[in-house]
Design a protein around this motif. Structure first.
Motif, mmCIF file in Angstrom:
data_model
loop_
_atom_site.group_PDB
_atom_site.id
_atom_site.type_symbol
_atom_site.label_atom_id
_atom_site.label_comp_id
_atom_site.label_asym_id
_atom_site.label_seq_id
_atom_site.Cartn_x
_atom_site.Cartn_y
_atom_site.Cartn_z
ATOM 1 N N SER A 110 26.371 57.036 57.815
ATOM 2 C CA SER A 110 26.383 55.477 57.613
ATOM 3 C C SER A 110 26.886 55.344 56.221
ATOM 4 O O SER A 110 26.978 54.363 55.795
ATOM 5 N N ASN A 111 27.015 56.305 55.361
ATOM 6 C CA ASN A 111 27.519 56.237 54.075
ATOM 7 C C ASN A 111 29.014 55.524 53.825
ATOM 8 O O ASN A 111 29.424 55.285 52.959
ATOM 9 N N THR A 112 29.767 55.712 54.923
ATOM 10 C CA THR A 112 31.363 55.075 54.986
ATOM 11 C C THR A 112 31.009 53.613 55.117
ATOM 12 O O THR A 112 30.167 53.046 55.445
ATOM 13 N N GLY A 113 31.930 52.902 54.326
ATOM 14 C CA GLY A 113 31.957 51.618 53.874
ATOM 15 C C GLY A 113 33.213 51.153 53.173
ATOM 16 O O GLY A 113 33.854 51.941 52.493
ATOM 17 N N PRO A 114 33.336 49.889 53.195
ATOM 18 C CA PRO A 114 34.239 49.391 52.256
ATOM 19 C C PRO A 114 34.042 49.460 50.643
ATOM 20 O O PRO A 114 32.903 49.479 50.217
ATOM 21 N N SER A 115 35.374 49.377 50.061
ATOM 22 C CA SER A 115 35.195 49.500 48.578
ATOM 23 C C SER A 115 36.299 48.771 48.013
ATOM 24 O O SER A 115 37.366 48.650 48.637
ATOM 25 N N GLY A 116 35.927 48.363 46.710
ATOM 26 C CA GLY A 116 37.281 47.794 45.883
ATOM 27 C C GLY A 116 36.931 47.537 44.599
ATOM 28 O O GLY A 116 35.627 48.053 44.096
ATOM 29 N N GLY A 117 37.784 47.188 43.762
ATOM 30 C CA GLY A 117 37.517 46.809 42.328
ATOM 31 C C GLY A 117 38.658 46.089 41.541
ATOM 32 O O GLY A 117 39.744 46.128 42.097
ATOM 33 N N VAL A 118 38.232 45.446 40.504
ATOM 34 C CA VAL A 118 39.001 44.902 39.553
ATOM 35 C C VAL A 118 38.972 45.567 38.279
ATOM 36 O O VAL A 118 37.468 45.947 37.987
ATOM 37 N N GLY A 119 40.018 45.509 37.515
ATOM 38 C CA GLY A 119 40.005 46.088 36.135
ATOM 39 C C GLY A 119 40.991 45.674 35.050
ATOM 40 O O GLY A 119 41.850 45.168 35.425
ATOM 41 N N VAL A 120 40.844 46.103 33.912
ATOM 42 C CA VAL A 120 41.784 46.195 33.018
ATOM 43 C C VAL A 120 42.103 47.386 32.426
ATOM 44 O O VAL A 120 41.326 48.295 32.294
ATOM 45 N N SER A 121 43.453 47.528 32.100
ATOM 46 C CA SER A 121 43.978 48.693 31.285
ATOM 47 C C SER A 121 44.749 48.466 30.143
ATOM 48 O O SER A 121 45.302 47.304 29.948
ATOM 49 N N VAL A 122 44.531 49.304 28.991
ATOM 50 C CA VAL A 122 45.056 49.038 27.486
ATOM 51 C C VAL A 122 45.784 50.438 27.390
ATOM 52 O O VAL A 122 45.366 51.284 27.381
ATOM 53 N N LEU A 123 47.236 50.425 27.462
ATOM 54 C CA LEU A 123 48.183 51.374 27.242
ATOM 55 C C LEU A 123 47.899 51.714 25.769
ATOM 56 O O LEU A 123 48.167 50.890 24.920
#
Length: 471
Positions: A321-334
């Motif tokens: 049952s640990n399977t599930g949807p996931s996602g994220g938003v973020g910022v990168s600084v080169l």
């Protein structure tokens, strides 16, 4: 008696010892030690360069092998250490040394050093049984080696660049045979090609410097470039000890071409090939560009620090049952580190899993878990080819957890919260379309969670698709 020379084989067992000689100067003010460089025996070469007082940092590039450090500062004597390549066939290593010019539109002064690398090999000879065999290569003799009962002898030899034949002497008693054996020519020596300065200024551009084992004409070369315009210039011979002079008719030690990045380019790739040589005589040089827009950066921030935003969505395979949807938003600084290949990232994610199961005769139980990871990571560019690039990511951070156990026939409603932790590593592929990039990422994470009512693993293998935008 019949004498026969078989083709050269790469040497595996024979490793002659070459002594270290005193540095040998040449007419360009460069000396190196050992004087005679034998591939496989000499693993480090030291080069000393005399430069005028006040000369800035001295840079170095090579057609083959690698410098321990390709930039040396301070003093009128600069010491470089260079490691020869791992090959065994003879060739000429072309080394370039230069200091930055005072103006971007002025080419740097360049010193070219050509190091002959002696190859180690074995020559197979067929002759009379029991004969003593010697091989003479470039006025040096190797052996004698006694032929076995079938008349075969294997003689270790050292072959300098450009030598195409060997003299084979076989003696048995009063019978002596003197013959010439052809040596297989080695692959064509690669060119030395470098873009300077690094990184290239977006507007002023820089210079492409090229040299070979022999002087070149600009018309002898095929130059392919991505992300920039190459403006042909007169070939010039330049040295730290002599001023440059130009002539478009005669060959020269260094061929120089002005390189101007095209608008919006972030990387320039140059491939150089000699027209009358095989594909082995080519070199690639690439450099990460600075961003051309300056107004988007806060005052005081270097333009090489560039930000971007990304979105990822997918799912986690964690078992049960640990399977599930996931996602994220973020910022990168080169960052400007490692030629702008390292980025710092902050990601806010969402991860959920649901359990719905029957507990014997007691009835059904339903449980929902929501996690909001806050991850700090580092992204490193591992590979780039045109618009495609491959990155490695690693990071960690806190994970607030909310667990909701729904009421059932035998259990009341339970709500609990906790802050746990998560660590991850990932491999991310990117394909750029202007300011947008399509992303695909495979991620492995570790995030165990333990509460009075919950025991789960929110990590596992995750697959994501997403986009990155650079404003």
């Amino acid at each position: 008696m019949r004498l026969r020379a078989l083709p050269l084989l790469l040497m595996v067992l024979a490793t002659p010892v070459a002594g270290t000689a005193a540095p040998v100067p040449n007419d360009s003010g460069v000396s190196w030690s050992p004087e005679r460089i034998v591939l496989g025996a000499d693993t480090l070469v030291e080069l000393k360069l005399q430069v005028p007082a006040g000369t800035g940092p001295l840079h170095a590039a090579a057609s083959t092998g690698a410098f321990v450090a390709d930039r040396v500062e301070g003093g009128t004597v600069r010491l470089f250490q260079w490691r020869p390549p791992s090959v065994r066939y003879p060739l000429v290593a072309v080394l370039l040394f230069w200091a930055a010019a005072p103006r971007p539109d002025s080419p740097p002064q360049v010193t070219v050093v050509r190091l002959p690398l002696v190859g180690l090999t074995e020559l197979d000879v067929a002759t009379a049984a029991g004969a003593n065999v010697e091989v003479e290569v470039a006025d040096r003799r190797f052996g004698p080696v006694k032929a076995d009962g079938r008349g075969r002898a294997r003689v270790p030899v050292e072959v300098p660049p450009g030598v195409r034949k060997a003299r084979v002497l076989a003696t048995r008693g009063t019978l002596r045979t003197d013959a010439t054996a052809p040596l297989d020519p080695p692959p064509g020596s690669p060119l030395a090609a470098v873009l300077t300065p690094s990184p290239l200024p977006p507007s002023a551009g820089g210079w492409l410097l090229m040299a070979g084992e022999a002087p070149l004409r600009g018309g002898d070369l095929d130059v392919e470039v991505e992300g920039a315009v190459v403006v042909a210039q007169d070939a010039r011979t330049t040295s730290h000890l002599a001023p440059p002079h130009a002539s478009s008719a005669a060959p020269h030690d260094v061929v120089r071409m002005r390189v101007i990045p095209v608008a919006g380019a972030e990387r320039v790739r140059v491939s150089v090939r000699r027209r009358d040589n095989n594909p082995a005589s080519r070199a690639d040089a690439e450099v990460t560009m600075l961003s051309t827009p300056v107004a988007v950066h806060p005052p005081g921030m270097d333009a090489s620090w560039r930000s971007s935003f990304f979105l990822l969505a997918g799912g986690v395979l964690a078992g049960g049952s640990n399977t599930g949807p996931s996602g994220g938003v973020g910022v990168s600084v080169l960052t400007p580190l490692w030629r702008q290949r390292l980025a710092a990232e902050l990601e806010v994610g969402a991860r959920s899993s649901t359990l719905s199961d029957a507990v014997g005769a007691l009835g059904a139980v339903r449980s929902q878990v929501l996690a909001l990871p806050l991850l700090v990571s580092v992204r490193a560019e591992l590979f780039r080819r045109a618009a495609f690039s491959l990155h490695g990511r690693a990071g960690a951070g806190p994970v607030p957890i909310h667990h909701h156990l729904l009421p059932s026939d035998f259990q009341g409603e339970v709500k609990e919260s906790k802050v746990s932790g998560m660590g991850f590593v990932a491999l991310q592929a990117s394909h750029r379309f202007g300011r947008w990039s399509a992303l695909a990422e495979a991620r492995g994470a570790w995030a165990p969670v333990h509460t009075p009512w919950l025991d789960t693993q929110l990590g596992g293998l995750a697959m994501y698709l997403g986009m990155r935008f650079e404003p």
